[in-house]
Design a protein around this motif. Structure first.
Motif, short mmCIF file in Angstrom:
data_model
loop_
_atom_site.label_atom_id
_atom_site.label_comp_id
_atom_site.label_asym_id
_atom_site.label_seq_id
_atom_site.Cartn_x
_atom_site.Cartn_y
_atom_site.Cartn_z
N THR A 176 0.80 -1.23 0.00
CA THR A 176 0.00 0.00 0.00
C THR A 176 0.83 1.28 0.00
O THR A 176 0.41 2.28 -0.55
CB THR A 176 -0.94 0.03 1.22
OG1 THR A 176 -0.16 -0.07 2.43
CG2 THR A 176 -1.93 -1.12 1.17
N ARG A 177 2.04 1.23 0.64
CA ARG A 177 2.87 2.44 0.75
C ARG A 177 4.33 2.04 0.60
O ARG A 177 5.13 2.20 1.52
CB ARG A 177 2.65 3.15 2.08
CG ARG A 177 1.22 3.54 2.37
CD ARG A 177 1.12 4.26 3.72
NE ARG A 177 1.75 5.57 3.66
CZ ARG A 177 2.15 6.23 4.76
NH1 ARG A 177 2.03 5.70 5.95
NH2 ARG A 177 2.70 7.43 4.64
N ASP A 220 0.18 3.79 -4.17
CA ASP A 220 0.00 3.84 -2.73
C ASP A 220 -1.50 3.87 -2.43
O ASP A 220 -2.17 4.87 -2.68
CB ASP A 220 0.69 5.08 -2.16
CG ASP A 220 0.75 5.07 -0.64
OD1 ASP A 220 -0.29 4.78 -0.02
OD2 ASP A 220 1.83 5.36 -0.09
N ALA A 221 -2.02 2.78 -1.91
CA ALA A 221 -3.47 2.66 -1.69
C ALA A 221 -3.98 3.69 -0.69
O ALA A 221 -5.10 4.20 -0.84
CB ALA A 221 -3.80 1.25 -1.22
N ASP A 222 -3.19 3.99 0.33
CA ASP A 222 -3.63 4.97 1.33
C ASP A 222 -3.75 6.36 0.72
O ASP A 222 -4.69 7.11 1.00
CB ASP A 222 -2.66 5.00 2.51
CG ASP A 222 -2.74 3.76 3.36
OD1 ASP A 222 -3.75 3.03 3.24
OD2 ASP A 222 -1.81 3.50 4.15
#
Length: 685
Positions: A209-210, A524-526
């Motif tokens: 995600t990051r 980056d999903a966040d």
């Protein structure tokens, strides 16, 4: 103990090398292989190799064994003895390299890069460089920055934090021994396994995600060190026949050598794929010292290789700043064969000298004056003066820059000497333009719009939409500037236009996020989720605010081309339902390279870029179908990139602060053209 952060003496290899975690001659060779991989991949391939993961594994391997033996001998971890001894061994060399890097930056790097060197010298000496780099990795406005000559200290910072955590972990294991009656090594192994499981799980999630943050995150890397600790405790029980150890050793070496070539380590690590180099190192240690002429340990225990292993700490520290200075001075992105050989050769020479002079002399001193106080005093004698000098230099630089900011404002107010874009519409002004140094100067090139200092931009990770209002609060007309950083760089132009015309200007921006209904194209999903949340809040704010005009982007320009997006038009339709007019600006081109870096190495005339690099021939906004009637398209490229070319300097003002964002000083000179475009769009008097 023997890790990249702790030099060890070179000893002769024998077939009877210990199977425990004391001195292991083949590990010196493994360190040599790992540091050469790091240096070679950095120098000639501009990528990472997985060698640092080997050093993290070895750190866990030796430190866990050392602390466990300490408890077995004395009943406790002896924290002050452990930490002062480490400081005596690590800080002198680190301080010498950092001091040399500071001197090199002063002599051979532009002053625009000094602030980063100051910050990262402090971060490196205090062992939080990984967190400083993690913050930069997710800072949209810092992404175009040149590489710091000290950024490789991130792995040492993780190891420094690990030392403190492992003191607590092994001390807790010792407590379990006294209170629960468990065996010490079993308790330490169990705690290492728990850390391994939690950290690896966290690493998998965060890398997915990051990844840019995870690469430097201690929590996402801790499993590699914990695995080394588990392996150290299990190794005495892993006795394989020589017939298996020989191929296992060669397999481990082949796997380690191939890791960087087959994997894009910088974008995949530190998730489960990092088990590749870590597992390769474990295989080579498990193979051990066989003494056989055809086994891998014959290579690893060859005296020149072991000597290189003894230099590995200093070589790791020296190779990167030398490479950064070379690349800057040569203007290259990757070293040539000869240039890279010179970089590696100089790094080897300095590593050998540093190991002999600093590590050798300090070790001799330590033998004469043993004890915690002398160890602490020795480390402090190297680190404290450098820290003080760096803080003093940083203070002087910041004071000078504060004065430069005031000077910049005064210079920018002189529109005869610094007219910026006005030279395109005032031939007399252009003809009488005096020769003057361009502004902002390169050492103050992060000439940012006011909205960033005012905390109005949500940043990459933020999801809260923060409207900031400028101009007359009771103005008849209200303009909202909405979008990402490439709308944000228009703020100075719209701000000055609003001040001149008596309008109110409201800023709603979030770096790396567009005013759109489409899901952000972000790994980056966040950050992608925060953009969606921010967009929803912006729609609600605009619904309540009901500005007379929303200014946003119509297209996005990238090195691979310019595009229109249906999600943009969806937002325009929403504004149409709210009765809000839209001025959709065509995106400005992107430059071939960050402008300050080009100007640091070339003449102004050599730092132009073609509009065609990132813009289509036709207007991609024509690709929109069913454009709502509230939308007017605008394009101000002629005042930034006339005749299809983007100059570095216009009217004695630097145009771009990087490769895609205008300087605030130049943007402000576009105010008259912005005002005309707004009046033409809206019909305001």
């Amino acid at each position: 103990m023997s890790t990249i952060t702790e030099p060890s003496p070179v000893r002769t290899a024998t077939a009877t090398a210990r199977r425990d975690t004391g001195f292991r001659p083949e590990v010196e060779g493994l360190r040599a292989v790992a540091v050469l991989l790091v240096a070679v991949y950095h120098i000639w391939f501009n990528r990472v190799s997985g060698g640092v993961d080997v050093f993290l594994f070895l750190t866990g391997f030796f430190i866990t064994a050392s602390l466990t033996r300490s408890v077995e001998r004395s009943g406790g971890v002896r924290a002050t003895h452990f930490l002062t001894r480490l400081a005596r061994r690590l800080l002198p060399t680190a301080a010498v390299v950092a001091a040399g890097t500071l001197a090199a930056a002063y002599l051979w790097l532009p002053s625009s890069r000094w602030p980063a060197v100051f910050d990262e010298t402090i971060a490196s000496l205090l062992y939080y460089e990984n967190w400083a780099l993690a913050a930069k990795a997710v800072d949209y406005l810092a992404r175009d920055g040149a590489p710091s000559p000290l950024q490789h200290f991130w792995s040492l910072s993780i190891q420094g934090q690990f030392y403190l955590m492992w003191l607590v972990l092994v001390a807790f294991a010792a407590l379990l021994v006294r209170t629960r009656g468990v065996r010490l090594r079993e308790a330490v192994f169990l705690l290492c396994a728990m850390v391994f499981a939690v950290s690896l799980t966290y690493s998998l999630v965060t890398t997915d995600t990051r990844q840019a943050w995870a690469y430097f995150d201690t929590g996402a890397r801790l499993w590699e060190l914990a695995f080394g600790g588990m392996f150290a405790l299990a190794l005495p029980y892993l006795r394989l026949p020589v017939a298996l150890r020989v191929p296992l050793g060669w397999f481990g070496l082949a796997a380690l050598l191939s890791c960087g070539a087959l994997l894009d380590v910088s974008t995949l690590f530190p998730g489960a794929i990092a088990l590749w180099p870590v597992g390769a190192a474990a295989c080579m240690i498990l193979a051990g010292a066989t003494g056989l002429p055809y086994a891998v340990d014959r290579l690893l225990t060859w005296k020149p290789v072991m000597r290189l292993g003894a230099w590995s700490y200093a070589l790791y520290l020296w190779h990167w700043p030398i490479l950064v200075v070379y690349l800057h001075r040569s203007g290259k992105e990757t070293a040539t064969l000869a240039g890279g050989a010179a970089v590696l050769g100089l790094a080897l020479v300095l590593a050998a000298l540093t190991t002999w002079l600093v590590e050798g002399r300090v070790a001799a001193f330590a033998k004469r004056f043993p004890g915690r106080r002398w160890s602490f005093a020795t480390a402090s004698a190297f680190a404290v003066p450098l820290l003080a000098v760096t803080l003093a230099a940083q203070h002087v630089y910041l004071q000078r820059n504060e004065s430069a900011d005031a000077d910049l404002a005064a210079l920018a107010a002189d529109r005869e000497t610094y007219p910026g874009a006005a030279v395109f519409t005032d031939p007399a002004l252009a003809a009488s333009l005096p020769e003057a140094p361009f502004i902002p100067p390169l050492d103050n090139v992060l000439d940012m719009p006011l909205i960033y200092d005012d905390g109005c931009d949500a940043g990459l990770d933020g999801s809260e939409a923060t409207p900031c209002s400028y101009g007359d609060p009771d103005a008849e007309h209200v303009i909202a500037l909405v979008g990402g950083s490439r709308i944000g760089h228009w703020f100075p132009a719209f701000h000055e236009a609003a001040e001149n015309a008596g309008w109110r200007l409201v800023s709603l921006t979030k770096s790396g996020c567009q005013f759109s209904t489409e899901a952000p194209r972000n790994d980056d999903a966040d950050q992608a989720a925060s953009c969606v949340e921010w967009n929803g809040q912006v729609v609600d704010i605009l619904d309540e605010l009901r500005p007379d005009l929303v200014v946003t982007l119509a297209t996005r320009a990238f090195p691979e081309g310019e595009n229109a997006y249906p999600g943009f038009a969806d937002r325009w339709s929403t504004l149409d339902e709210q009765g809000v007019q839209v001025l959709a600006l065509r995106d400005l081109p992107r430059l071939d390279e960050p402008l300050p870096e080009c100007l640091e190495q070339h003449e102004i005339a050599e730092c132009t870029s073609s509009v065609a690099t990132s813009r289509t021939l036709g207007d991609p906004a024509a690709a929109y179908s069913d454009v709502p009637s509230n939308v007017v398209f605008g394009d101000l490229v002629e005042y930034v990139c006339p005749d299809g070319v983007c100059p570095a300097v216009i009217g004695n003002i630097l145009t771009f602060r990087d490769h895609s964002h205008l300087t605030a000083t130049f943007s402000a000179t576009l105010a008259p053209y912005v005002e005309d475009l707004v009046r033409e769009t809206t019909g305001w008097e």
